[in-house]
Scaffold this motif. Structure first.
Motif, mmCIF file in Angstrom:
data_model
loop_
_atom_site.group_PDB
_atom_site.id
_atom_site.type_symbol
_atom_site.label_atom_id
_atom_site.label_comp_id
_atom_site.label_asym_id
_atom_site.label_seq_id
_atom_site.Cartn_x
_atom_site.Cartn_y
_atom_site.Cartn_z
ATOM 1 N N PHE A 1 0.830 -1.201 0.000
ATOM 2 C CA PHE A 1 0.000 0.000 0.000
ATOM 3 C C PHE A 1 0.869 1.258 0.000
ATOM 4 N N ALA A 2 1.877 1.291 0.868
ATOM 5 C CA ALA A 2 2.760 2.454 0.945
ATOM 6 C C ALA A 2 3.594 2.603 -0.329
ATOM 7 N N ALA A 3 3.973 1.491 -0.934
ATOM 8 C CA ALA A 3 4.733 1.548 -2.183
ATOM 9 C C ALA A 3 3.856 2.117 -3.303
ATOM 10 N N LEU A 4 2.607 1.700 -3.369
ATOM 11 C CA LEU A 4 1.689 2.262 -4.363
ATOM 12 C C LEU A 4 1.453 3.752 -4.120
ATOM 13 N N LEU A 5 1.360 4.132 -2.870
ATOM 14 C CA LEU A 5 1.202 5.540 -2.534
ATOM 15 C C LEU A 5 2.437 6.341 -2.942
ATOM 16 N N THR A 6 3.607 5.750 -2.792
ATOM 17 C CA THR A 6 4.847 6.397 -3.228
ATOM 18 C C THR A 6 4.846 6.592 -4.743
ATOM 19 N N ILE A 7 4.438 5.570 -5.458
ATOM 20 C CA ILE A 7 4.360 5.671 -6.917
ATOM 21 C C ILE A 7 3.358 6.747 -7.326
ATOM 22 N N TYR A 8 2.234 6.818 -6.640
ATOM 23 C CA TYR A 8 1.230 7.847 -6.909
ATOM 24 C C TYR A 8 1.818 9.245 -6.688
ATOM 25 N N CYS A 9 2.579 9.408 -5.611
ATOM 26 C CA CYS A 9 3.212 10.700 -5.326
ATOM 27 C C CYS A 9 4.211 11.071 -6.409
ATOM 28 N N VAL A 10 5.043 10.130 -6.802
ATOM 29 C CA VAL A 10 6.030 10.406 -7.849
ATOM 30 C C VAL A 10 5.315 10.806 -9.130
ATOM 31 N N TRP A 11 4.283 10.093 -9.489
ATOM 32 C CA TRP A 11 3.548 10.370 -10.727
ATOM 33 C C TRP A 11 2.925 11.769 -10.700
ATOM 34 N N ASN A 12 2.214 12.086 -9.605
ATOM 35 C CA ASN A 12 1.498 13.357 -9.549
ATOM 36 C C ASN A 12 2.373 14.553 -9.192
ATOM 37 N N PHE A 13 3.391 14.357 -8.360
ATOM 38 C CA PHE A 13 4.190 15.482 -7.893
ATOM 39 C C PHE A 13 5.369 15.813 -8.787
ATOM 40 N N PHE A 14 5.858 14.862 -9.555
ATOM 41 C CA PHE A 14 7.053 15.115 -10.349
ATOM 42 C C PHE A 14 6.830 14.935 -11.848
ATOM 43 N N TYR A 15 6.006 13.988 -12.222
ATOM 44 C CA TYR A 15 5.791 13.746 -13.651
ATOM 45 C C TYR A 15 4.700 14.650 -14.218
ATOM 46 N N ARG A 16 3.566 14.732 -13.520
ATOM 47 C CA ARG A 16 2.418 15.471 -14.045
ATOM 48 C C ARG A 16 2.258 16.866 -13.466
ATOM 49 N N PHE A 17 3.010 17.225 -12.450
ATOM 50 C CA PHE A 17 2.816 18.497 -11.759
ATOM 51 C C PHE A 17 3.189 19.655 -12.664
ATOM 52 N N GLU A 18 2.273 20.603 -12.817
ATOM 53 C CA GLU A 18 2.495 21.779 -13.650
ATOM 54 C C GLU A 18 2.551 23.006 -12.751
ATOM 55 N N GLU A 19 3.678 23.691 -12.800
ATOM 56 C CA GLU A 19 3.799 24.919 -12.034
ATOM 57 C C GLU A 19 3.361 26.083 -12.905
#
Length: 69
Positions: free
Chosen positions: A41-59
């Protein structure tokens, strides 16, 4: 998908890094103590964070553009 409120909260880079690292450390601790369900669960949450915060995040560049005209 992040809401506008979430996007504003996580705009500082350090907050995104801390949130992602917290999830990664949590996953590591769960693996260490042989709890595969919570580790997964925590690993999936980490992957979700990486995806949304670094890959898809638009400043917003418009907010940071303070150059004189």
């Amino acid at each position: 998908m992040l809401s506008e409120t979430d996007r504003q909260f996580f705009k500082p880079f350090w907050r995104r890094v801390v949130a992602t690292l917290t999830c990664a450390v949590w996953a590591s601790i769960e693996w260490l103590y042989d709890e595969p369900m919570w580790a997964g669960f925590a690993a999936l949450l980490t992957i979700y964070c990486v995806w949304n915060f670094f890959y898809r995040f638009e400043e917003d560049d418009a907010d940071e553009d303070n150059s004189p005209q």
